[in-house]
Design a protein around this motif. Structure first.
Motif, PDB file in Angstrom:
ATOM      1  N   LEU A  82       0.666  -4.513   7.262  1.00 60.95           N
ATOM      2  CA  LEU A  82      -0.470  -4.468   6.331  1.00 60.95           C
ATOM      3  C   LEU A  82      -0.124  -5.020   4.950  1.00 60.95           C
ATOM      4  O   LEU A  82      -1.013  -5.254   4.141  1.00 60.95           O
TER       5      LEU A  82
ATOM      6  N   PRO B  83      -8.864  -5.790  18.027  1.00 63.91           N
ATOM      7  CA  PRO B  83      -9.709  -4.857  17.275  1.00 63.91           C
ATOM      8  C   PRO B  83     -10.843  -5.593  16.550  1.00 63.91           C
ATOM      9  O   PRO B  83     -10.790  -6.814  16.413  1.00 63.91           O
TER      10      PRO B  83
ATOM     11  N   LEU C 155       0.881  -1.169   0.000  1.00 64.50           N
ATOM     12  CA  LEU C 155       0.000   0.000   0.000  1.00 64.50           C
ATOM     13  C   LEU C 155       0.922   1.224   0.000  1.00 64.50           C
ATOM     14  O   LEU C 155       2.097   1.112   0.368  1.00 64.50           O
TER      15      LEU C 155
ATOM     16  N   PRO D 254      -7.937 -11.967   8.540  1.00 62.81           N
ATOM     17  CA  PRO D 254      -7.785 -10.546   8.887  1.00 62.81           C
ATOM     18  C   PRO D 254      -6.442 -10.334   9.606  1.00 62.81           C
ATOM     19  O   PRO D 254      -6.381 -10.341  10.832  1.00 62.81           O
ATOM     20  N   VAL D 255      -5.398 -10.181   8.809  1.00 58.23           N
ATOM     21  CA  VAL D 255      -4.009 -10.204   9.281  1.00 58.23           C
ATOM     22  C   VAL D 255      -3.763  -9.247  10.458  1.00 58.23           C
ATOM     23  O   VAL D 255      -3.259  -9.647  11.508  1.00 58.23           O
ATOM     24  N   PHE D 256      -4.144  -7.991  10.270  1.00 57.04           N
ATOM     25  CA  PHE D 256      -3.845  -6.983  11.296  1.00 57.04           C
ATOM     26  C   PHE D 256      -4.604  -7.273  12.595  1.00 57.04           C
ATOM     27  O   PHE D 256      -4.041  -7.168  13.685  1.00 57.04           O
TER      28      PHE D 256
ATOM     29  N   MET E  43       0.332   4.165   4.941  1.00 53.74           N
ATOM     30  CA  MET E  43       0.839   3.464   6.138  1.00 53.74           C
ATOM     31  C   MET E  43       1.093   4.465   7.260  1.00 53.74           C
ATOM     32  O   MET E  43       0.789   4.192   8.424  1.00 53.74           O
TER      33      MET E  43
ATOM     34  N   PRO F 136      -6.233  -3.007   3.503  1.00 54.08           N
ATOM     35  CA  PRO F 136      -5.687  -4.196   4.159  1.00 54.08           C
ATOM     36  C   PRO F 136      -6.695  -5.350   4.117  1.00 54.08           C
ATOM     37  O   PRO F 136      -7.875  -5.134   3.855  1.00 54.08           O
ATOM     38  N   ALA F 137      -6.233  -6.554   4.406  1.00 56.38           N
ATOM     39  CA  ALA F 137      -7.107  -7.721   4.498  1.00 56.38           C
ATOM     40  C   ALA F 137      -8.150  -7.496   5.583  1.00 56.38           C
ATOM     41  O   ALA F 137      -7.923  -6.751   6.532  1.00 56.38           O
ATOM     42  N   GLY F 138      -9.319  -8.147   5.424  1.00 58.07           N
ATOM     43  CA  GLY F 138     -10.339  -8.086   6.463  1.00 58.07           C
ATOM     44  C   GLY F 138     -11.612  -7.402   6.041  1.00 58.07           C
ATOM     45  O   GLY F 138     -12.537  -7.270   6.841  1.00 58.07           O
TER      46      GLY F 138
ATOM     47  N   LEU G  24      -8.564   2.121  16.794  1.00 59.90           N
ATOM     48  CA  LEU G  24      -8.919   0.749  17.189  1.00 59.90           C
ATOM     49  C   LEU G  24      -9.908   0.716  18.347  1.00 59.90           C
ATOM     50  O   LEU G  24     -10.465  -0.330  18.659  1.00 59.90           O
TER      51      LEU G  24
END
Lengths: 365, 365
Positions: free
Chosen positions: B37, B197, A14, B237-239, A19, A197-199, A37
């Motif tokens: 990320l 989170p 990214l 969901p990595v983070f 970031m 990001p993933a998720g 968060l």
């Protein structure tokens, strides 16, 4: 420290500015004295983030008002089942184009809900091309396509109308090029390539199509529930949505999708030209169907492959190993990867060839 | 800047040390020169994170080897349907205890898959208590409980065996107190309270129970797929998983679940004592069933309610407004909220009372 050039297939690079803003928000978001968060998803500040992210999707892809923009969880793998759970029933059929690994996964899930008609496949040539001239039965609930095949390195450039609703998995090329949203009834994409990001998972769907969905299905599998609750029927993936917003703002600054498409074409041309020129490597996808996002190529033998992986790693080149079932190389050129990183890879291929002509692979190792 | 005391019900406060490490990882994770990320979920470094997080869950809750620890997406709302999709079929029935808003949501989703037997409800007293002395039919596929009722402020302290498999939604009290995992067949929890989170869901399930699950269901709704793929059938969901790992390491440093339970009991006692003492406020849950995580209380009238919300906000107290359908106040005392923040709230209640005895509410506003 050696600068890294991240060609990973996803989760992927990214922009560094994104970031930095994301890291700041984890400490203190918006000067609120709270981390991103720990803020409530029902706070006016976060509701604004969801709205802004939706509006950016609409603006960047010219999505008209008769479409909904939704944020879900579970990735494209959940969508494989959710599309069929909503729109396919026993005794009905849906058309699927088999263009590789993820298309096959979508087909597998759909079969739980009704009949699947595989209208064409490119399995005969290891998925090195996109089939055309296939026929879609007019009675099909929808035709499902995979616009970019992340593992096989092919991409669909022609979305001709077939007379049935078009559903498309755009996980790995959404926001990388101009598309006509109006040609599709439902688009879905895991976020972790060009969105964020993933998720999280993006869905863009025609409202008229959503109304055709089945009623007696779980709330979290019902697109209308997400539409009617601004994607917040339950707690959404707050941080992923926030970073997606930052990333889409960055994309807008790059001239939007048209601007990034020019850059993506340039990056792909540069790398494919070197693959075609360099006698140690060859591309795996047919030229007309080459993906601009995932450039798949092979070395002339295993020795060269291993030696080049090591050589590239020493130059900070990360993530170019091909998918485990395919081998070889895959260089992903997502939006945030700069042309300069592609140039580093191309230079590495050129220098490697020069050294290789003088030495044996064993010596290189 | 005024220090904030975040009593939000979730997403909620996490330890500041966790926020700092998470922010650092967004910039440069593990000294790899890459952001958390943008790392591949298939990298050895991230696979280690998943493994470590699983092991921390096992250690902190004393989970034995015949249970699986899984990380999913979609929150408890997805679990409401997924539990029933796996373990309830047409012609069969499952038992549910109706203890409030989220229990009712679980009931609604389960009805899509089979018969639901509501064994008891506390609706008669606005869910101010946990029913007991209910009977569970021995033929039930499972009994479903909600261990902590986030909106109503009640908590279950007695998990007596009923002879059928026990499934429990522990979203808002997992990791806050000791539990005997062996008493349960399946535990699920949205992460965004005491684990990490928003964007991930924890499932702890007895392998023997998972084997009873239906076969012809979507892969992303099949617990066994997650178990057999180390929770990485697709991109996780990595983070969220990474931050959960940091948070569980922090919990371990606090003396684990026993240590935090002592602190949580102390925090709850302090606040409930003031609610019971202060003539301007009263608690809504029956004393024996009061939640240690979500303390729900009301002001003697709407004027006092509004005035105290304003008064508290000026002291940096955030997130104490009750759920929209209930009104009043809800102070969530999750693991990361320090006793000192509870003391600030209690002091605010004391000073507010003193001022209030001299002035009218209108003057206060």
């Amino acid at each position: 420290m050696l600068k890294k050039h991240n060609f990973g297939a996803g989760p992927c690079i990214l922009p560094s500015a994104v970031m930095e803003q994301a890291a700041q928000a984890v400490i203190n978001w918006n000067g609120m004295g709270l981390s991103i968060l720990e803020v409530s998803h029902r706070s006016p500040e976060f509701e604004e983030v969801v709205l802004k992210t939706q509006l950016l999707v609409r603006e960047l892809l010219s999505v008209s008002d008769n479409y909904s923009v939704l944020f879900l969880q579970g990735g494209a793998s959940t969508q494989f089942a959710m599309v069929a759970m909503n729109f396919l029933s026993e005794g009905k059929k849906a058309a699927y184009l088999d263009t590789g690994y993820f298309a096959l996964k979508a087909i597998k899930e759909a079969k739980l809900f009704g009949e699947v008609d595989v209208v064409a496949t490119s399995k005969d040539k290891d998925y090195a091309y996109i089939p055309d001239n296939f026929k879609v039965d007019a009675g099909s609930a929808y035709l499902h396509l995979t616009s970019n095949n992340t593992i096989e390195g092919t991409e669909i450039f022609d979305f001709s109308a077939t007379g049935v609703p078009l559903v498309c998995d755009m996980s790995s090329d959404i926001f990388s090029r101009k598309i006509e949203v109006k040609d599709f009834d439902l688009i879905y994409a895991g976020a972790q390539k060009n969105m964020g990001p993933a998720g999280m998972t993006l869905v863009i769907a025609k409202n008229e199509f959503l109304e055709k969905g089945k009623k007696e299905i779980p709330s979290m599998m019902d697109y209308r529930i997400f539409r009617d609750n601004m994607s917040m029927y339950n707690t959404p993936p707050v941080f992923s949505i926030y970073v997606a917003m930052l990333n889409l703002l960055w994309l807008k600054d790059q001239g939007g999708v048209s601007g990034i498409e020019r850059s993506n074409i340039e990056k792909a041309k540069l790398l494919y030209a070197e693959i075609d020129r360099n006698p140690l490597f060859y591309g795996t996808a047919e030229v007309a169907h080459r993906s601009r996002m995932n450039v798949t190529f092979q070395a002339i033998d295993k020795g060269v492959e291993q030696a080049f992986l090591k050589f590239a790693a020493e130059k900070g080149i990360v993530g170019i190993k091909g998918y485990r079932t395919v081998g070889g190389f895959r260089a992903s050129l997502y939006n945030a990867l700069p042309l300069s990183s592609v140039a580093v890879l191309v230079e590495a291929m050129v220098s490697f060839e020069k050294i290789y002509t003088d030495k044996t692979v064993l010596e290189l190792e």
